[in-house]
Design an enzyme around this catalytic site. Structure first.
Site, PDB file in Angstrom:
ATOM      1  N   GLU A 147       7.660  13.996  18.424  1.00  0.00           N
ATOM      2  CA  GLU A 147       8.120  13.813  16.974  1.00  0.00           C
ATOM      3  C   GLU A 147       7.628  14.945  16.210  1.00  0.00           C
ATOM      4  O   GLU A 147       6.607  15.252  15.948  1.00  0.00           O
ATOM      5  CB  GLU A 147       7.802  12.595  16.251  1.00  0.00           C
ATOM      6  CG  GLU A 147       8.420  12.392  15.093  1.00  0.00           C
ATOM      7  CD  GLU A 147       8.176  11.248  14.463  1.00  0.00           C
ATOM      8  OE1 GLU A 147       7.191  10.877  14.128  1.00  0.00           O
ATOM      9  OE2 GLU A 147       9.204  10.599  13.943  1.00  0.00           O
ATOM     10  N   GLU A 170       7.428  -0.266  12.290  1.00  0.00           N
ATOM     11  CA  GLU A 170       8.487   0.804  12.405  1.00  0.00           C
ATOM     12  C   GLU A 170       8.105   1.873  12.650  1.00  0.00           C
ATOM     13  O   GLU A 170       7.455   2.543  11.347  1.00  0.00           O
ATOM     14  CB  GLU A 170       9.379   0.527  11.081  1.00  0.00           C
ATOM     15  CG  GLU A 170      10.190  -0.784  10.658  1.00  0.00           C
ATOM     16  CD  GLU A 170      11.383  -0.810  11.592  1.00  0.00           C
ATOM     17  OE1 GLU A 170      11.860   0.370  12.314  1.00  0.00           O
ATOM     18  OE2 GLU A 170      11.995  -1.946  11.557  1.00  0.00           O
ATOM     19  N   LYS A 227       0.860  -1.018   0.017  1.00  0.00           N
ATOM     20  CA  LYS A 227      -0.042   0.005  -0.104  1.00  0.00           C
ATOM     21  C   LYS A 227       1.072   1.112   0.155  1.00  0.00           C
ATOM     22  O   LYS A 227       1.582   1.553   0.881  1.00  0.00           O
ATOM     23  CB  LYS A 227      -0.971  -0.019   1.349  1.00  0.00           C
ATOM     24  CG  LYS A 227      -2.056   0.549   0.836  1.00  0.00           C
ATOM     25  CD  LYS A 227      -2.335   2.035   0.829  1.00  0.00           C
ATOM     26  CE  LYS A 227      -2.201   2.747   2.024  1.00  0.00           C
ATOM     27  NZ  LYS A 227      -2.032   4.269   1.659  1.00  0.00           N
ATOM     28  N   CYS A 272      12.645   9.257  10.254  1.00  0.00           N
ATOM     29  CA  CYS A 272      12.296   8.807  11.416  1.00  0.00           C
ATOM     30  C   CYS A 272      13.349   8.822  12.626  1.00  0.00           C
ATOM     31  O   CYS A 272      13.271   8.864  13.695  1.00  0.00           O
ATOM     32  CB  CYS A 272      11.586   6.949  11.504  1.00  0.00           C
ATOM     33  SG  CYS A 272      12.791   6.380  10.547  1.00  0.00           S
TER      34      CYS A 272
HETATM   35  P1  NAD Z   1       1.167   7.562   8.523  1.00  0.00           P
HETATM   36  O1  NAD Z   1       0.923   6.745   9.721  1.00  0.00           O
HETATM   37  O2  NAD Z   1       0.297   8.579   8.511  1.00  0.00           O
HETATM   38  O3  NAD Z   1       1.043   6.749   7.099  1.00  0.00           O
HETATM   39  C1  NAD Z   1       1.766   5.650   6.714  1.00  0.00           C
HETATM   40  C2  NAD Z   1       0.898   4.664   5.971  1.00  0.00           C
HETATM   41  O4  NAD Z   1      -0.318   4.091   6.503  1.00  0.00           O
HETATM   42  C3  NAD Z   1       0.585   5.540   4.618  1.00  0.00           C
HETATM   43  O5  NAD Z   1       0.528   4.605   3.653  1.00  0.00           O
HETATM   44  C4  NAD Z   1      -1.232   5.560   4.952  1.00  0.00           C
HETATM   45  O6  NAD Z   1      -1.931   5.696   3.948  1.00  0.00           O
HETATM   46  C5  NAD Z   1      -1.255   4.286   5.854  1.00  0.00           C
HETATM   47  N1  NAD Z   1      -2.292   4.122   6.751  1.00  0.00           N
HETATM   48  C6  NAD Z   1      -2.960   5.266   7.269  1.00  0.00           C
HETATM   49  N2  NAD Z   1      -4.084   4.925   8.144  1.00  0.00           N
HETATM   50  C7  NAD Z   1      -4.020   3.643   7.927  1.00  0.00           C
HETATM   51  C8  NAD Z   1      -4.763   2.499   8.627  1.00  0.00           C
HETATM   52  N3  NAD Z   1      -5.852   2.756   9.512  1.00  0.00           N
HETATM   53  N4  NAD Z   1      -4.738   1.264   8.316  1.00  0.00           N
HETATM   54  C9  NAD Z   1      -3.803   0.924   7.331  1.00  0.00           C
HETATM   55  N5  NAD Z   1      -2.950   1.997   6.924  1.00  0.00           N
HETATM   56  C10 NAD Z   1      -3.029   3.000   7.028  1.00  0.00           C
HETATM   57  O7  NAD Z   1       2.528   8.220   8.631  1.00  0.00           O
HETATM   58  P2  NAD Z   1       3.474   9.156   7.268  1.00  0.00           P
HETATM   59  O8  NAD Z   1       2.902  10.518   7.927  1.00  0.00           O
HETATM   60  O9  NAD Z   1       3.167   8.749   6.304  1.00  0.00           O
HETATM   61  O10 NAD Z   1       4.786   8.929   7.655  1.00  0.00           O
HETATM   62  C11 NAD Z   1       5.677   9.549   8.788  1.00  0.00           C
HETATM   63  C12 NAD Z   1       5.670   8.820  10.222  1.00  0.00           C
HETATM   64  O11 NAD Z   1       6.326   7.357   9.559  1.00  0.00           O
HETATM   65  C13 NAD Z   1       6.514   9.318  11.205  1.00  0.00           C
HETATM   66  O12 NAD Z   1       6.034   9.093  12.432  1.00  0.00           O
HETATM   67  C14 NAD Z   1       7.872   8.623  10.970  1.00  0.00           C
HETATM   68  O13 NAD Z   1       8.657   8.675  12.364  1.00  0.00           O
HETATM   69  C15 NAD Z   1       7.347   7.347  10.627  1.00  0.00           C
HETATM   70  N6  NAD Z   1       8.362   6.634   9.888  1.00  0.00           N
HETATM   71  C16 NAD Z   1       9.162   5.507  10.505  1.00  0.00           C
HETATM   72  C17 NAD Z   1      10.185   4.777   9.880  1.00  0.00           C
HETATM   73  C18 NAD Z   1      10.943   3.761  10.599  1.00  0.00           C
HETATM   74  O14 NAD Z   1      11.763   3.037   9.992  1.00  0.00           O
HETATM   75  N7  NAD Z   1      10.753   3.470  11.769  1.00  0.00           N
HETATM   76  C19 NAD Z   1      10.518   5.314   8.597  1.00  0.00           C
HETATM   77  C20 NAD Z   1       9.917   6.284   8.055  1.00  0.00           C
HETATM   78  C21 NAD Z   1       8.947   6.908   8.846  1.00  0.00           C
END
Ligand code: NAD
Length: 475
Positions: free
Chosen positions: A377, A247, A172, A281
């Site tokens: 964050e 993650e 996704k 992240c």
């Molecule tokens: P987000 O949680 O808003 O979205 C991530 C993904 O989840 C998107 O594809 C979104 O469409 C999907 N999503 C949203 N609601 C969902 C649900 N109910 N069920 C299933 N999927 C759903 O995160 P973001 O804003 O895209 O990314 C930023 C965040 O990601 C920050 O908190 C960052 O720290 C974290 N991050 C972590 C790592 C790591 O390796 N630990 C790496 C990159 C980003």
């Protein structure tokens, strides 16, 4: 404007609805992509299940998968230049950084190609009346939900070990930067993997994402993204006890010891918080400096931040690029405003430069450990600085959030540096270089930063389950 498609059951598919993607450098629409719905998600899941049930991925000799993985790596390198242009356009990041995502993606395929034929079980001695051995089995259908900050490299980070181990994958993609990932998936899909091995859906998280993670055909979930979404996914996963890798976010601290080398620290701060406009992240979002060095480090950090060239990703001079979306820019600015209202001091930045693009100036704040800006964050180019007096105090502040993704220590005395490093609560600790490590080193969090490990040899074991065979011999 170019229109991009989803990939389901070996075919590129359009959808009745489309999503418009903006260029963060000027806020203008730059492309559209087919917006998948839950019926598309069901089709993708059926295709992945058929691939697993037919045995096309799992019944072959693993050396066959090694060949597909290496062909995918070559194909990914071939699309790196074109992909970089798209990644820069949709995400705002520097062209070179967008290209590096493809090179890193190719490296994941090369690295896990090397493990695809080495997932060896063990024979366990139980005496002469038994033969006991273990086998690693892929989960089956792996659903992988990807965030927008490094969509290509994060996608490959989970896709490569999953395929190497013999799982079929439904990806996704994020709503904000879904385009460059289509080039990655095209390269992988054309490398020889059986039909149904990989599907790519751009859909809304709240509908398609939520549908996939709760789907009865989902055997494993890999999620990279925010804590709130991770928690929602874990609640969905609980229904079928689906194994998950999480993650999540971070609020990572660097501790500067009294004997740290100033140039080394400043180099690491530059990359640690301003690379990818802080949308990392594992960003260095807190800098804890021993009181005896605080003013010196503060002046050098502010001078470095103020000298950064702010500009679009397609200009090679740019050192700080726009945030990926208007929403992200507004969120970062509102967190800075709230911090100032709570009593934080602005050392530099804290505003949006006059531009149509989604920029935030390089920002350095001074704040107390208990303030929200020092615990939550931001996911933007915002560094929080604070002094400390003793190593115990530094460790207490560094460990004083609910996150535990990465941490760092800067110092020259080995005993003192390692002494602090070993007390930091984080999945990985950088010593004298922020972001040290690579695809070969395990990566993951503690606490609200999540669980499970990606990268390195360890990660492939997230994509398999152990089955033990105990055989009673008649003798
Ligand atoms: P987000 O949680 O808003 O979205 C991530 C993904 O989840 C998107 O594809 C979104 O469409 C999907 N999503 C949203 N609601 C969902 C649900 N109910 N069920 C299933 N999927 C759903 O995160 P973001 O804003 O895209 O990314 C930023 C965040 O990601 C920050 O908190 C960052 O720290 C974290 N991050 C972590 C790592 C790591 O390796 N630990 C790496 C990159 C980003």
């Amino acid at each position: 404007m170019e229109h991009y498609l989803n990939y389901i059951a070996g075919r590129w598919c359009d959808a009745p609805k489309a999503l418009t993607v903006d260029n963060p450098a000027d806020g203008r629409p730059c492309a559209t992509i087919a917006l998948a719905d839950t019926d598309d998600a069901d089709r993708a899941m059926r295709a992945a299940r058929a691939c697993i049930s037919g045995g096309a991925l799992t019944d072959v000799r693993p050396a066959e998968r090694v060949g597909w993985m290496l062909a995918a790596a070559r194909a990914i390198r071939e699309v790196a230049d074109e992909g970089a242009r798209i990644g820069c356009m949709e995400n705002g990041k520097r062209l070179q950084d967008a290209r590096d995502e493809f090179i890193e993606a190719a490296r994941y395929f090369e690295y896990y190609a090397g493990m695809a034929d080495k997932l060896e079980g063990t024979a366990i001695p139980l005496g002469k009346n038994y033969l006991d051995f273990t086998e690693y089995r892929p989960h089956g259908v792996s659903v992988q939900v990807v965030p927008w900050n490094f969509p290509v490299s994060i996608c490959a980070r989970s896709l490569a070990p999953a395929l190497a181990a013999g799982n079929a994958v439904v990806i996704k993609s994020p709503e904000i930067s879904p385009l460059a990932m289509t080039l990655l998936v095209r390269a992988v899909a054309d490398a020889g993997f059986p039909a149904g091995s990989v599907q790519l859906l751009c859909g809304e998280g709240s509908t398609v994402g939520a549908h996939l993670v709760a789907h009865p055909e989902t055997d494993q979930i890999v999620f990279t993204g925010s804590v709130a979404t991770g928690q929602a996914i874990l609640r969905a996963a609980a229904g079928r006890a689906t194994p998950s890798v999480m993650e999540l976010g971070g609020k990572s601290a660097a501790v500067v010891l009294p004997d740290a080398d100033l140039a080394t620290v400043i180099d690491s701060v530059r990359g640690g918080i301003f690379f990818n406009a802080g949308q990392v992240c594992s960003a260095m979002s807190r800098l804890l400096v021993h009181a005896t060095r605080y003013n010196e480090v503060k002046q050098a950090v502010v001078a470095m931040a103020e000298a950064l060239v702010v500009g679009s990703g397609d200009d090679p001079r740019s050192e700080l690029t726009p945030l990926a979306s208007r929403r992200q820019q507004q969120q970062v600015l509102s967190m800075i405003d709230a911090a100032l209202a709570e009593g934080a001091t602005r050392l530099t930045g804290g505003y949006a430069p006059d531009s149509e693009g989604y920029y935030v100036a390089p920002t350095v704040l001074e704040a107390a450990p208990e303030m929200a800006i020092a615990r939550e964050e931001v996911f933007g180019p915002v560094l929080v600085m604070m002094p400390y007096s003793t190593p115990e105090q530094a460790v207490a502040i560094a460990n004083g959030t609910e996150f535990g993704l990465v941490a760092g220590v800067f110092g020259q005395d080995l005993d003192a540096t390692l002494g602090v490093a070993r007390r930091l609560r984080a999945g990985q600790v950088f010593i004298n270089e922020w972001f040290a490590g690579g695809i070969e080193t395990p990566f993951g969090g503690i606490g609200l930063s999540g669980f499970g490990r990606e990268k390195g040899q360890e990660a492939i074991y997230s994509y398999v389950q152990t089955c033990n065979f105990a055989l009673r011999l008649r003798q």
